[in-house]
Design an enzyme around this catalytic site. Structure first.
Site, PDB file in Angstrom:
ATOM      1  N   SER A 106       0.824  -1.199   0.000  1.00 21.34           N
ATOM      2  CA  SER A 106       0.000   0.000   0.000  1.00 21.34           C
ATOM      3  C   SER A 106       0.870   1.265   0.000  1.00 21.34           C
ATOM      4  O   SER A 106       1.648   1.467  -0.915  1.00 21.34           O
ATOM      5  CB  SER A 106      -0.956  -0.040   1.188  1.00 21.34           C
ATOM      6  N   ASP A 250      -2.009   6.174  -4.022  1.00 27.13           N
ATOM      7  CA  ASP A 250      -0.876   5.422  -3.474  1.00 27.13           C
ATOM      8  C   ASP A 250      -0.560   4.257  -4.424  1.00 27.13           C
ATOM      9  O   ASP A 250      -1.245   4.070  -5.437  1.00 27.13           O
ATOM     10  CB  ASP A 250      -1.165   4.977  -2.040  1.00 27.13           C
ATOM     11  N   ASP A 252      -1.066   1.081  -4.607  1.00 30.33           N
ATOM     12  CA  ASP A 252      -2.056   0.055  -4.975  1.00 30.33           C
ATOM     13  C   ASP A 252      -3.433   0.645  -5.261  1.00 30.33           C
ATOM     14  O   ASP A 252      -4.396  -0.075  -5.482  1.00 30.33           O
ATOM     15  CB  ASP A 252      -2.146  -1.037  -3.905  1.00 30.33           C
ATOM     16  N   ASP A 254      -5.801   2.364  -3.636  1.00 26.57           N
ATOM     17  CA  ASP A 254      -6.991   2.348  -2.777  1.00 26.57           C
ATOM     18  C   ASP A 254      -7.105   3.621  -1.940  1.00 26.57           C
ATOM     19  O   ASP A 254      -8.089   3.806  -1.221  1.00 26.57           O
ATOM     20  CB  ASP A 254      -7.044   1.098  -1.890  1.00 26.57           C
TER      21      ASP A 254
END
Length: 462
Positions: A106, A250, A252, A254
């Site tokens: 993340s 970010d 990833d 999310d």
């Protein structure tokens, strides 16, 4: 160097010694534990799991290890390769898969990676399920498949496009309305998979895109957590390009943050506030965020006639509360938008489309929109944990100190004062205590945080 095992998954730094870091041996162990648990949980003979990863440097190595481990357990793999967390979440039910794994740390820096584990709905596992996987990993009593029973690998690189189609088909997203607004938007994809997904989505919506750090090389050009101190480049570029706003995600994809047209941060906390404002204006209902999120969501929800509730920090906790309260939108104040009409996962593609619809319908500038919302300021600080520190004892002592105020202990300790609040909790992903405060000015929020940090140090004898 660290290895952290929690309900958020297995997260650690690459290299070093097994059981102390996320090494190839640890990746095998935890992937195998997930596979064994999934067999028990699903009670099926033949399983299928979706795998995707962000662009970080260790991603391909960890992906190969995880995929091969699951194949060794006789599990078939749908390999999305470079993908996003919400894309994998959407793919699991579309593929009628039994689970999914996203290989991403993340917002953590490049030396980190992680295995984020999903169930058959494409949603994160709950605490009980996560605990069972950790117990299986500790025992290491794995039984792998014989040669004729090995799993297969099917590669499918079309899912970001499928994800975009899913967003375009949402009832509150009108491509023609956004296209007519003729937006110009700068996108910072932090050289990960957001640099693929977000520009593609915007171009489908007729938005002029200026790309910044959108090559998925895994070489993050700045700290990948989308906070103001890391985003000087996009802030300057939004002003230089005379763009309507900027979008930052970010690695990833999310977490979603906006840069206003004047180069100022829209405010990570206000991503959810703005998206909720749009959704609640069209769909009456309730909202949920976590205890560390801004009061502004409560204010906007009540303005639209809905009920706001707070959940413990962690996406799975927010989702559980959203389902229990039939929330029409929710998420986390770190820029995570959860819109159940799409799926129960934080999704920056969905959030970007909802925000574009809001701006297209309201008109005006993003800076003017931000000024129209209740004004709160947050301070987010932390104390590094040292071995032997009694964190639970510290939190109990702080709750007792402020027992005459409104206290919540469902996740750490949150103390609600009349004009401000403070939330103290152990991080699920780092060896720290987080101290979040919110007040009517930045100076007040910082002052409250510093005061509480001093009180914690006094209690802890630091």
């Amino acid at each position: 160097m660290t290895l952290i095992k929690s309900i958020s998954g297995i997260r650690g730094t690459i290299g070093g010694k097994p059981s102390e870091n996320l090494t190839p041996l640890d990746a095998v162990k935890f992937a195998a534990a997930y596979g064994i648990w999934l067999k028990e949980y699903s009670k099926k003979e033949k399983l299928k799991v979706v795998i995707g990863r962000d662009a970080r440097l260790s991603g391909e190595m960890i992906q190969n290890i995880v995929v091969s481990t699951l194949v060794g357990l006789g599990i078939d793999i749908i390999d999305l390769d470079l993908s996003t967390t919400p894309t994998v979440e959407i793919a699991v039910p579309l593929e009628a898969a039994d689970g999914g794994i996203i290989l991403t740390a993340s917002h953590n820096p490049k030396q980190w990676n992680a295995l984020k584990l999903l169930n058959e709905k494409g949603e994160f596992l709950d605490a009980e399920q996560g605990a069972k996987i950790l117990a299986i990993a500790d025992k290491e009593e794995f039984v792998f498949s014989e040669v004729d029973d090995l799993g297969t690998i099917l590669r499918n690189d079309s899912y970001i496009d499928i994800h975009i189609d899913e967003v375009l088909n949402l009832s509150l997203v009108d491509k023609e309305v956004i296209k007519a607004a003729k937006f110009k938007v700068v996108v910072d994809g932090v050289n990960s998979t957001g640099g693929i997904a977000i520009p593609k989505l915007l171009e489908e919506l007729g938005v002029e895109v200026v790309k910044l750090y959108c090559e998925p090389t895994g070489h993050f050009p700045h700290n990948p957590e989308p906070l103001k101190e890391h985003l000087g480049d996009i802030s300057a570029l939004v002003v230089k390009e005379k763009a309507d706003f900027g979008i930052v995600v970010d690695p990833d994809v999310d977490r979603l943050a906006f840069i206003s047209n004047d180069g100022e941060m829209f405010g990570e906390e206000y991503t959810l506030v703005a998206c909720a404002d749009y959704v609640l204006g069209k769909t009456k209902g309730n909202t949920v965020s976590n205890l560390s999120s801004s009061r502004a969501l409560r204010d906007i929800t009540e303005k639209h006639g809905g009920i706001y509730q707070a959940a413990a920090v962690g996406e799975v906790n927010v989702v559980t509360k959203m389902k229990a309260t039939n929330a029409v939108i929710g998420g986390e104040g770190n820029g995570g938008i959860i819109y159940p009409e799409s799926h129960y996962g934080r999704d920056s593609l969905v959030g970007s489309a909802l925000f574009l619809m809001l701006m297209a319908e309201k008109g005006g500038t993003v800076a003017e929109l931000r000024a129209s919302y209740p004004s709160y300021f947050m301070s987010k600080k932390k104390i590094q944990l040292t071995p032997g520190l009694d964190v639970d004892g510290i939190l109990v002592a702080m709750a007792d100190k402020y027992k005459d105020e409104e206290i919540s202990t469902i996740d750490g300790v949150k103390i609600d004062f009349a004009e401000n609040w403070v939330h103290l909790r152990k991080s699920n992903t780092e060896p720290i205590i987080r101290i979040y405060t919110e007040a009517k000015s930045q100076a007040e929020a910082d002052k409250l945080a510093d005061r509480v940090i001093s009180e914690i140090k006094e209690v802890a004898g630091l």
